[in-house]
Design a protein around this motif. Structure first.
Motif, short mmCIF file in Angstrom:
data_model
loop_
_atom_site.label_atom_id
_atom_site.label_comp_id
_atom_site.label_asym_id
_atom_site.label_seq_id
_atom_site.Cartn_x
_atom_site.Cartn_y
_atom_site.Cartn_z
N LEU A 80 0.83 -1.22 0.00
CA LEU A 80 0.00 0.00 0.00
C LEU A 80 0.85 1.26 0.00
N PHE A 81 1.96 1.23 0.75
CA PHE A 81 2.87 2.38 0.77
C PHE A 81 3.49 2.59 -0.61
N HIS A 82 3.90 1.51 -1.25
CA HIS A 82 4.48 1.60 -2.59
C HIS A 82 3.45 2.14 -3.59
N ALA A 83 2.23 1.65 -3.49
CA ALA A 83 1.16 2.13 -4.37
C ALA A 83 0.89 3.61 -4.13
N ILE A 108 -6.60 12.41 -10.69
CA ILE A 108 -5.86 11.26 -11.24
C ILE A 108 -5.55 10.26 -10.13
N VAL A 109 -5.07 10.76 -9.00
CA VAL A 109 -4.73 9.88 -7.88
C VAL A 109 -5.97 9.17 -7.35
N LEU A 110 -7.07 9.90 -7.19
CA LEU A 110 -8.31 9.28 -6.70
C LEU A 110 -8.85 8.25 -7.69
N ALA A 111 -8.70 8.51 -8.98
CA ALA A 111 -9.15 7.54 -9.99
C ALA A 111 -8.34 6.25 -9.89
N GLN A 112 -7.05 6.36 -9.62
CA GLN A 112 -6.22 5.16 -9.48
C GLN A 112 -6.64 4.36 -8.24
N ALA A 117 -9.66 -0.17 -5.64
CA ALA A 117 -10.78 -0.61 -4.80
C ALA A 117 -11.75 -1.46 -5.61
N PHE A 118 -12.04 -1.05 -6.84
CA PHE A 118 -12.96 -1.81 -7.69
C PHE A 118 -12.41 -3.19 -8.01
N ILE A 119 -11.15 -3.26 -8.41
CA ILE A 119 -10.53 -4.55 -8.75
C ILE A 119 -10.48 -5.44 -7.51
N SER A 120 -10.15 -4.87 -6.35
CA SER A 120 -10.13 -5.65 -5.11
C SER A 120 -11.51 -6.20 -4.79
N LEU A 121 -12.54 -5.39 -4.99
CA LEU A 121 -13.90 -5.84 -4.74
C LEU A 121 -14.30 -6.97 -5.69
N VAL A 122 -13.95 -6.84 -6.95
CA VAL A 122 -14.25 -7.90 -7.93
C VAL A 122 -13.56 -9.19 -7.54
#
Length: 127
Positions: A80-83, A108-112, A117-122
């Motif tokens: 998470l820190f790296h991201a 841009i940062v919030l979109a990333q 979050a979306f991919i994690s949820l999927v």
């Protein structure tokens, strides 16, 4: 030929401790260490899954050890820190424009993060 020796400046092993920028950089790069262990643990888990139920149960017991759990938590925190640092750097490295206007860096940062979050949820729903 000249007998002069070139000047070689002494470089200590702890040269990076003198500047906060380099300390932060070294911390960011050190996040790979728990991730390597996490990757090895998961790889051995896949091998145990192939070997059968007994090997899988042994691997699950190994994964429930407090030190392994701590390493996994450190790997998550490091990831998470790296991201976070990568996402904050992204708008500076690759500024984006939409219809000729620059997109706000925070957008841009919030979109990333929204994509993460979306991919994690999927993945959570699938698994």
């Amino acid at each position: 030929m000249s007998n002069r020796k070139p000047y070689v400046r002494e470089m200590k092993r702890t040269w990076w401790k003198d500047h906060s920028f380099y300390r932060f950089y070294m911390l960011r790069e050190a996040t790979v260490l728990p991730l390597i262990l996490f990757t090895l643990f998961i790889t051995f888990g896949l091998g145990a899954l192939v070997k059968g139920p007994d090997a899988w149960a042994t691997w699950l017991d190994f994964m429930s050890h407090p030190i392994v759990i701590l390493i996994n938590i450190l790997a998550l925190a490091g990831s998470l820190f790296h991201a976070h640092t990568f996402f904050n750097m992204m708008p500076q490295v690759m500024p984006m424009r939409f219809k000729g206007k620059a997109i706000d860096k925070k957008t841009i940062v919030l979109a990333q993060w929204a994509a993460v979050a979306f991919i994690s949820l999927v993945v959570l729903i699938i698994v």
